[in-house]
Design a protein around this motif. Structure first.
Motif: not given
Length: 157
Positions: A116-131
């Motif tokens: 499920x979508x979490x704040x950690x997932x959103x931040x991780x995705x942004x920092x690591x440049x992945x979907x």
């Protein structure tokens, strides 16, 4: 550096600073090595899309060692080597993790799959440049051999 033909550099905690950036000093050192005809490659637990950003920033044209060595791709994203997890083992790992409420990240073809979508997932995705894709029950959803599975502590659910 006579005799060296290749230098392999880790990203996180090595080449990158706390802001996930390459310092000017590191860029200059790598440029100096490249000018001597020594090949430089990145070796990381990251996936291609995340690592290639830094390879481009450094002007590297070498292959990339990804997913903690399970995957090697050239700069054009062509797979040179892959050792993916087989589906029987993947199913067992995912079921175990879900049963024990362990937070799971599954990486397949440069996409991060999570429950499920979490704040950690959103931040991780942004920092690591992945979907990423939140798909619910991972053990029911994943049908392709993963490049990497990460278990990260207990989930909050």
């Amino acid at each position: 550096m006579n005799g060296f033909k290749l230098i392999a550099i880790d990203l996180d905690g090595t080449l990158l600073n706390d802001n996930h950036e390459i310092s000017l000093l590191n860029k200059m050192a790598i440029r100096k090595v490249l000018n001597r005809g020594i090949q430089v490659t990145l070796v990381t637990g990251r996936v291609y899309k995340s690592a290639v950003y830094y390879a481009e920033e450094l002007g590297l044209d070498s292959f990339l060692v990804l997913c903690n060595g399970a995957l090697i791709k050239n700069r054009e994203a062509e797979v040179l080597y892959a050792s993916r997890l087989d589906m029987a083992l993947t199913g067992k790992l995912l079921e175990f993790a879900e049963r024990n409420r362990v937070y799971i990240k599954v990486y397949i073809d440069d996409t991060l799959f999570i429950k499920e979508e979490t704040e950690e997932a959103r931040n991780f995705s942004k920092v690591h440049r992945i979907q990423y894709k939140a798909v619910g029950d991972l053990s029911a959803y994943i049908e392709k051999e993963p490049d990497l599975i990460v278990f990260k502590g207990l989930s909050e659910n």
